[in-house]
Design an enzyme around this catalytic site. Structure first.
Site, PDB file in Angstrom:
ATOM      1  CG  ASP A 142      41.505  66.504  15.863  1.00  0.00           C
ATOM      2  OD1 ASP A 142      42.474  66.133  16.546  1.00  0.00           O
ATOM      3  OD2 ASP A 142      41.602  67.351  14.949  1.00  0.00           O
ATOM      4  NE  ARG A 186      57.466  57.137  20.144  1.00  0.00           N
ATOM      5  CZ  ARG A 186      58.597  56.589  20.534  1.00  0.00           C
ATOM      6  NH1 ARG A 186      58.798  55.287  20.307  1.00  0.00           N
ATOM      7  NH2 ARG A 186      59.532  57.279  21.125  1.00  0.00           N
ATOM      8  NE  ARG A 219      45.739  80.603  14.037  1.00  0.00           N
ATOM      9  CZ  ARG A 219      45.650  79.941  15.183  1.00  0.00           C
ATOM     10  NH1 ARG A 219      46.278  80.400  16.252  1.00  0.00           N
ATOM     11  NH2 ARG A 219      44.943  78.836  15.272  1.00  0.00           N
ATOM     12  CD  GLU A 231      51.360  63.160  26.581  1.00  0.00           C
ATOM     13  OE1 GLU A 231      51.531  63.315  25.361  1.00  0.00           O
ATOM     14  OE2 GLU A 231      50.381  63.619  27.212  1.00  0.00           O
ATOM     15  NE  ARG A 267      50.821  66.339  25.740  1.00  0.00           N
ATOM     16  CZ  ARG A 267      49.695  66.489  25.062  1.00  0.00           C
ATOM     17  NH1 ARG A 267      49.378  67.664  24.557  1.00  0.00           N
ATOM     18  NH2 ARG A 267      48.871  65.471  24.871  1.00  0.00           N
ATOM     19  CE1 TYR A 302      45.570  61.823  17.681  1.00  0.00           C
ATOM     20  CE2 TYR A 302      44.897  63.562  16.173  1.00  0.00           C
ATOM     21  CZ  TYR A 302      45.165  63.125  17.455  1.00  0.00           C
ATOM     22  OH  TYR A 302      45.030  63.987  18.516  1.00  0.00           O
ATOM     23  NE  ARG A 326      45.124  68.146   9.835  1.00  0.00           N
ATOM     24  CZ  ARG A 326      44.076  67.759  10.543  1.00  0.00           C
ATOM     25  NH1 ARG A 326      42.882  68.237  10.256  1.00  0.00           N
ATOM     26  NH2 ARG A 326      44.202  66.897  11.533  1.00  0.00           N
TER      27      ARG A 326
END
Length: 369
Positions: free
Chosen positions: A352, A251, A178, A302, A282, A350, A174
């Site tokens: 959201d 992970r 754009r 992180e 990050r 996973y 996904r």
């Protein structure tokens, strides 16, 4: 007797508990940590809401879910626009006209599309109509060689601890592309962050509900199972069954948080560090999630790491082997008449945040038809 004992005070458990409480059910929430809100827990430090378990940006196109969370606390207008740093250069994310110009100097959508098709030609010829077999093939078929090498390969291998050609294609299916100069990472209709942090959101969701923190379900299992009509279990499904088929793989992450005596460290809430020689993936600068103007700032680096039993589970590794193992545990779960499994750990999936809430809503209504 409790109508429901809910194991886990994250968003799934809190949503189910809230709906059950409103429906007049007697509810008890059990949480092994010393705080509620699961991995979206925020702690106020120096007047800044610090995301203790990594960046959490709420986004959804589901108005029912959006209205639900906004009924507890207002959300701000934060728009997720991360930046990637690779080989000393900065790139906009998601992959859009800004990114394409930074890499190829393409000025129009037509030029960018032509370049993208040129980049994808080799892999599409190799695939010859078949589905990509791994993450590398999937990424190359979406964005081509340049973007894969500059912005995906090293970051992904660092994050997952595996070569891209050893990772399932599903991880990156996904990936947004754009042909507009739009740095908003998400396409959802609604997006933002609770103005007073996620902890306040979950606190209000659980108002009036009995909660036991610092309580491990497995230390009190026989007692709890005997005082509940139903148990809603949101913990690791393999642990519930004492790892009888083996442990599912994840992970994990390690966070290194630092208070800095400056008002602005990096100018953005999230910057991804692509290069393999940089150990963290990050840096999060928390104040930018809420447009803060505090005199100090707080950053979190992180670090991805191999998961072991004493570490937190963050990302399920949904490869063929682990998915087959999960199916064995799912079959065992189907035999439990008084326990309902839900959420990312119990479903080895996973989610959201909006999906977690939606699934908890569906489960509650299914249980109470």
């Amino acid at each position: 007797m409790y109508s429901y004992i809910i194991i886990g005070a994250g968003l799934f458990g809190a949503t189910f508990a809230n709906l059950a409480h409103k429906a007049g059910k007697k509810v008890l929430v059990i949480e092994r940590r010393n705080h509620i809100a699961g991995n979206c827990y925020t702690e106020n430090i120096e007047g800044i809401n610090v995301h203790k378990y990594g960046a959490h940006i709420f986004h959804t196109s589901n108005k029912i879910v959006w209205d639900f969370v906004n009924s507890f606390t207002p959300f701000n207008r934060y728009t997720n626009s991360p930046i990637a740093k690779s080989k000393g250069n900065y790139y906009n994310l998601p992959f859009n006209m800004n990114t394409f110009y930074q890499i190829w100097k393409t000025a129009t959508p037509e030029e960018a599309k032509a370049k993208m098709e040129e980049q994808k030609a080799d892999i599409l010829k190799l695939l010859n109509g078949r589905e990509p077999a791994n993450l590398e093939e999937q990424a190359l078929s979406i964005v081509g060689r340049d973007i894969f090498e500059i912005l995906i390969k090293e970051y992904t291998e660092k994050q997952w601890g595996r070569n891209c050609n050893d990772l399932p294609a599903s991880i990156i299916k996904r990936i947004p592309v754009r042909y507009t100069f739009d740095n908003n990472y998400f396409n959802d209709l609604y997006q933002g962050i609770p103005s007073n942090g996620y902890t306040e959101l979950v606190t209000k969701m659980l108002e009036g509900i009995e909660i036991r923190l610092n309580t491990n379900f497995f230390d009190h299992r026989s007692e709890l199972e005997n005082i509940a009509e139903k148990i809603i279990y949101t913990g690791p499904i393999d642990e519930f069954f004492n790892f009888c088929h083996g442990a599912l793989d994840y992970r994990s992450l390690r966070f290194e948080t630092e208070i800095l005596d400056t008002d602005n460290f990096q100018g953005n809430a999230v910057i991804n560090y692509i290069d393999a020689n940089i150990p963290y993936t990050r840096i999060i600068e928390h104040k930018h999630f809420e447009f803060g103007n505090q005199p100090k700032t707080i950053i979190t680096r992180e670090y991805p790491q191999k998961w072991e039993l004493n570490k937190e589970r963050y990302y399920p590794i949904n490869d063929q082997e682990n998915n087959a193992l999960y199916e064995k545990y799912k079959a065992l779960a189907g035999q439990k008449t008084n326990v309902i499994f839900g959420g990312r750990l119990a479903e080895y999936k996973y989610y959201d945040m909006d999906d977690v809430i939606e699934q908890a809503m569906i489960l509650f209504h299914t249980c109470n038809q």
